[in-house]
Design a protein around this motif. Sequence first.
Motif, PDB file in Angstrom:
ATOM      1  N   ASN B  22       5.281   3.033 -18.262  1.00  0.00           N
ATOM      2  CA  ASN B  22       6.441   2.374 -17.687  1.00  0.00           C
ATOM      3  C   ASN B  22       6.590   2.662 -16.206  1.00  0.00           C
ATOM      4  N   CYS B  23       7.009   1.661 -15.460  1.00  0.00           N
ATOM      5  CA  CYS B  23       7.361   1.820 -14.046  1.00  0.00           C
ATOM      6  C   CYS B  23       8.713   1.142 -13.840  1.00  0.00           C
ATOM      7  N   SER B  24       9.736   1.935 -13.606  1.00  0.00           N
ATOM      8  CA  SER B  24      11.071   1.395 -13.356  1.00  0.00           C
ATOM      9  C   SER B  24      11.348   1.394 -11.865  1.00  0.00           C
ATOM     10  N   TYR B  25      11.977   0.348 -11.392  1.00  0.00           N
ATOM     11  CA  TYR B  25      12.244   0.284  -9.961  1.00  0.00           C
ATOM     12  C   TYR B  25      13.677  -0.180  -9.702  1.00  0.00           C
ATOM     13  N   THR B  26      14.249   0.386  -8.673  1.00  0.00           N
ATOM     14  CA  THR B  26      15.546  -0.074  -8.185  1.00  0.00           C
ATOM     15  C   THR B  26      15.368  -0.311  -6.695  1.00  0.00           C
ATOM     16  N   VAL B  27      15.125  -1.556  -6.351  1.00  0.00           N
ATOM     17  CA  VAL B  27      14.903  -1.923  -4.952  1.00  0.00           C
ATOM     18  C   VAL B  27      15.734  -3.143  -4.632  1.00  0.00           C
ATOM     19  N   SER B  28      16.060  -3.279  -3.373  1.00  0.00           N
ATOM     20  CA  SER B  28      16.854  -4.422  -2.928  1.00  0.00           C
ATOM     21  C   SER B  28      15.918  -5.519  -2.448  1.00  0.00           C
ATOM     22  N   GLY B  29      15.386  -6.263  -3.395  1.00  0.00           N
ATOM     23  CA  GLY B  29      14.516  -7.374  -3.042  1.00  0.00           C
ATOM     24  C   GLY B  29      13.050  -7.035  -3.203  1.00  0.00           C
ATOM     25  N   LEU B  30      12.527  -7.259  -4.398  1.00  0.00           N
ATOM     26  CA  LEU B  30      11.123  -6.929  -4.665  1.00  0.00           C
ATOM     27  C   LEU B  30      10.233  -8.010  -4.084  1.00  0.00           C
ATOM     28  N   ARG B  31       9.253  -7.589  -3.311  1.00  0.00           N
ATOM     29  CA  ARG B  31       8.258  -8.527  -2.785  1.00  0.00           C
ATOM     30  C   ARG B  31       7.043  -8.557  -3.712  1.00  0.00           C
ATOM     31  N   GLY B  32       6.691  -7.420  -4.247  1.00  0.00           N
ATOM     32  CA  GLY B  32       5.547  -7.353  -5.155  1.00  0.00           C
ATOM     33  C   GLY B  32       5.462  -5.983  -5.795  1.00  0.00           C
ATOM     34  N   LEU B  33       4.923  -5.934  -7.008  1.00  0.00           N
ATOM     35  CA  LEU B  33       4.707  -4.658  -7.692  1.00  0.00           C
ATOM     36  C   LEU B  33       3.218  -4.538  -7.976  1.00  0.00           C
ATOM     37  N   PHE B  34       2.668  -3.381  -7.659  1.00  0.00           N
ATOM     38  CA  PHE B  34       1.226  -3.175  -7.708  1.00  0.00           C
ATOM     39  C   PHE B  34       0.912  -2.026  -8.652  1.00  0.00           C
ATOM     40  N   TRP B  35      -0.142  -2.178  -9.441  1.00  0.00           N
ATOM     41  CA  TRP B  35      -0.651  -1.097 -10.278  1.00  0.00           C
ATOM     42  C   TRP B  35      -2.007  -0.651  -9.732  1.00  0.00           C
ATOM     43  N   TYR B  36      -2.154   0.687  -9.672  1.00  0.00           N
ATOM     44  CA  TYR B  36      -3.403   1.289  -9.222  1.00  0.00           C
ATOM     45  C   TYR B  36      -3.866   2.297 -10.256  1.00  0.00           C
ATOM     46  N   ARG B  37      -5.164   2.505 -10.293  1.00  0.00           N
ATOM     47  CA  ARG B  37      -5.766   3.575 -11.092  1.00  0.00           C
ATOM     48  C   ARG B  37      -6.349   4.599 -10.130  1.00  0.00           C
ATOM     49  N   GLN B  38      -6.130   5.878 -10.406  1.00  0.00           N
ATOM     50  CA  GLN B  38      -6.693   6.913  -9.542  1.00  0.00           C
ATOM     51  C   GLN B  38      -7.436   7.939 -10.382  1.00  0.00           C
ATOM     52  N   ASP B  39      -8.721   8.081 -10.101  1.00  0.00           N
ATOM     53  CA  ASP B  39      -9.533   9.104 -10.743  1.00  0.00           C
ATOM     54  C   ASP B  39      -9.488  10.373  -9.907  1.00  0.00           C
ATOM     55  N   PRO B  40      -9.698  11.532 -10.536  1.00  0.00           N
ATOM     56  CA  PRO B  40      -9.606  12.800  -9.794  1.00  0.00           C
ATOM     57  C   PRO B  40     -10.511  12.808  -8.565  1.00  0.00           C
ATOM     58  N   GLY B  41      -9.944  13.199  -7.442  1.00  0.00           N
ATOM     59  CA  GLY B  41     -10.710  13.323  -6.210  1.00  0.00           C
ATOM     60  C   GLY B  41     -11.004  12.018  -5.510  1.00  0.00           C
TER      61      GLY B  41
END
Lengths: 115, 111
Positions: B22-41
């Motif tokens: 889950n990703c919850s957001y409270t922003v005043s005017g969403l332009r875009g929501l992005f998902w990233y994956r990060q591997d160690p290092g």
Amino acid sequence: GAGVSQSPRYKVTKRGQDVALRCDPISGHVSLYWYRQALGQGPEFLTYFNYEAQQDKSGLPNDRFSAERPEGSISTLTIQRTEQRDSAMYRCASSPRGGLNTEAFFGQGTRLTVV
Amino acid sequence: EDQVTQSPEALRLQEGESSSLNCSYTVSGLRGLFWYRQDPGKGPEFLFTLYSAGEEKEKERLKATLTKKESFLHITAPKPEDSATYLCAVQVRNTGNQFYFGTGTSLTVIP
């Protein structure tokens, strides 16, 4: 190059020294971002450029931190009079088309350790 | 104040056990929501962009959805190679182009 390149990968410096971190973005990308990432945290915004213009530097912690991108390509993040609390992973990212509604591509980062 | 909150902080799944981040957001005017994956290092690697409520994107075992308050990253029948930290980030109108990141969810898939 194929991706965002940062150098050096690792930097150990003594407290009080100045350091310069380099970012070479993806060729042709308009926007360039600098982030700082602590272990177990998401990236924290520092500053960003569109071409050579620094659009926002509100995330820079204090006036010891500065960044430039004089020709709209390579960027340098400089930290003067380093302190131990500056130790972190510094990440650069670039994106095309001015960064509006487009994803950012991240480099491998520079691990800075201030001793 | 604009905020991005991810949950859970860490998640352990058996291989094949589907779940959602889950990703919850409270922003005043969403332009875009992005998902990233990060591997160690390594640096974050882009996965998806979502722009408006109701939008869905899929890639292999991953599906991202967006409502007016949150985004979910659904993982169907995960494999050990899906183990990574998953970060979400938002771009907000009238605050420039910077991305505001959550703290991430560390996913471990056990064979």
